[in-house]
Enzyme design. Structure first.
Site, mmCIF file in Angstrom:
data_model
loop_
_atom_site.group_PDB
_atom_site.id
_atom_site.type_symbol
_atom_site.label_atom_id
_atom_site.label_comp_id
_atom_site.label_asym_id
_atom_site.label_seq_id
_atom_site.Cartn_x
_atom_site.Cartn_y
_atom_site.Cartn_z
ATOM 1 C CG PHE A 201 3.672 -2.417 -3.833
ATOM 2 C CD1 PHE A 201 4.555 -3.657 -3.794
ATOM 3 C CD2 PHE A 201 2.268 -3.040 -4.511
ATOM 4 C CE1 PHE A 201 3.991 -5.206 -3.829
ATOM 5 C CE2 PHE A 201 2.265 -4.357 -4.578
ATOM 6 C CZ PHE A 201 3.239 -5.426 -4.118
ATOM 7 C CB ILE B 252 7.884 -6.266 4.771
ATOM 8 C CG1 ILE B 252 8.228 -6.751 5.863
ATOM 9 C CG2 ILE B 252 8.310 -5.471 4.138
ATOM 10 C CD1 ILE B 252 10.301 -6.507 6.104
ATOM 11 C CE LYS B 253 0.165 -4.598 -1.636
ATOM 12 N NZ LYS B 253 0.243 -5.661 -1.842
ATOM 13 C CB ALA B 254 8.729 -6.103 -0.195
ATOM 14 C CE1 TYR C 48 2.243 -9.052 -3.925
ATOM 15 C CE2 TYR C 48 3.850 -8.303 -2.740
ATOM 16 C CZ TYR C 48 2.452 -8.038 -2.355
ATOM 17 O OH TYR C 48 1.351 -8.031 -2.088
#
Ligand code: PMP
Length: 305
Positions: free
Chosen positions: A38, A159-161, A165
């Site tokens: 995202f 990686i903005k996975a 989070y």
């Protein structure tokens, strides 16, 4: 944390659908395995109307995150940039937060995500400040987390996975329970990395430092903007590894992110750093002028809707 304000439409797989109808099946792969990527982006009100801050760079990072997980988004960066603008226009938003998300959808189960279809959505809603107006002025109290940042060879911070989070969530829950506004994560070697959704900077003897990406952190677009602004204002900026005590002895400290913007840090683990310092406030003020289109030298960062 603010409740989600509802707007009219969400862009979903190429169509603008009603907010309440933008839904998925409970057997959506990403719900089970965190298989999504995202972005978080801000659109600011300027004298020329709404403008999205460094939109193309955000969508390029989105594409890079997807590529690393073998997700074919099915749209070019240009198409997604246009889709973001369309979403803002159709919802009549003068300023907003924008959340593009790509995820593995419904159709298969099991840990190999490759056969699962990829879905892409873009949502936008009004979101004034992430940590509150007072935080922007007075600063926040942060604590070093007992949780460690994920290693660069486990769940890469680059990686903005979505699944990454969970690490942020563990740290945020702990920070809140200890009465802090935000957590700072060290990597397994003890180097400072970032907050749960922000990069961080310290200022000591006039030198501005931020940890390098190789210590395991997301290469923030606000981080990059602040480094450029700082250099333009004549400050010295370095990327260097920081240890916990570098935070305690800093003259100033602040955090940066698209949601958080530029937030001063008032204390770390109860060691008082200060009220927001002069370098922090200079950078914050310039940043806010730049995003609102008040500084022509940063006009190229603004993409008109
Ligand atoms: N680190 C993490 C873990 C984040 O989630 C974010 C927010 N995207 C950032 C740093 C800051 O990145 P940016 O300035 O691009 O929003």
């Amino acid at each position: 944390m603010a409740e989600l304000p509802k707007v009219d439409k969400i862009w979903m797989d190429g169509e603008l659908v009603d907010w309440d109808k933008a839904q998925v099946h409970v057997l959506t792969h990403a719900l089970h395995y965190g298989s999504g990527v995202f972005e978080g982006i801000r659109c600011y009100a300027t004298v020329d109307g709404p403008a999205v801050f460094r939109l193309t760079e955000h969508m390029e990072r989105f594409e890079r995150s997807a590529k690393m997980l073998f997700m074919d988004l099915g749209y070019t960066v240009e198409e997604m940039v246009e889709a973001v603008k369309e979403t803002i226009r159709v919802n009549n938003l003068p300023s907003c937060y924008i959340r593009p998300l790509a995820f593995r959808g419904y159709g298969i189960m099991g840990l190999d995500p490759i056969p699962a279809p990829v879905q892409v959505i873009i949502a936008a809603w009004p979101w004034e400040t992430y940590m509150g107006e007072e935080a922007l002025r007075e600063g926040v109290d942060v604590g070093v987390s007992s949780w460690r940042q994920r290693g660069i060879n486990s769940l890469p911070p680059a990686i903005k996975a979505t699944g990454n989070y969970l690490n942020s969530a563990l740290a945020r829950i702990e920070a809140n329970q200890h009465g802090y506004n935000e957590a700072i994560l060290l990597n397994e070697q003890g180097m400072v990395t970032e907050g749960t959704g922000e990069n961080l900077f310290v200022v000591r003897d006039g030198l501005i430092s931020t940890p390098p990406v190789s210590d395991g952190l997301l290469e923030g677009i606000t981080r990059d903007s602040i480094m450029q602004i700082a250099l333009n204002l004549g400050y010295d900026v370095v990327e260097e590894s920081l240890v916990r005590t570098d935070l305690y002895t800093a003259d100033e400290m602040f955090m940066t992110g698209s949601a958080a913007e530029v937030v001063p840090v008032r204390s770390v683990d109860h060691r008082v750093i200060g009220p927001a310092g002069p370098v922090t406030m200079d950078l914050q003020e310039t940043f806010f002028k730049a995003v609102k289109g008040e500084l022509p030298e940063y006009a190229e960062w603004l993409e008109r809707v």
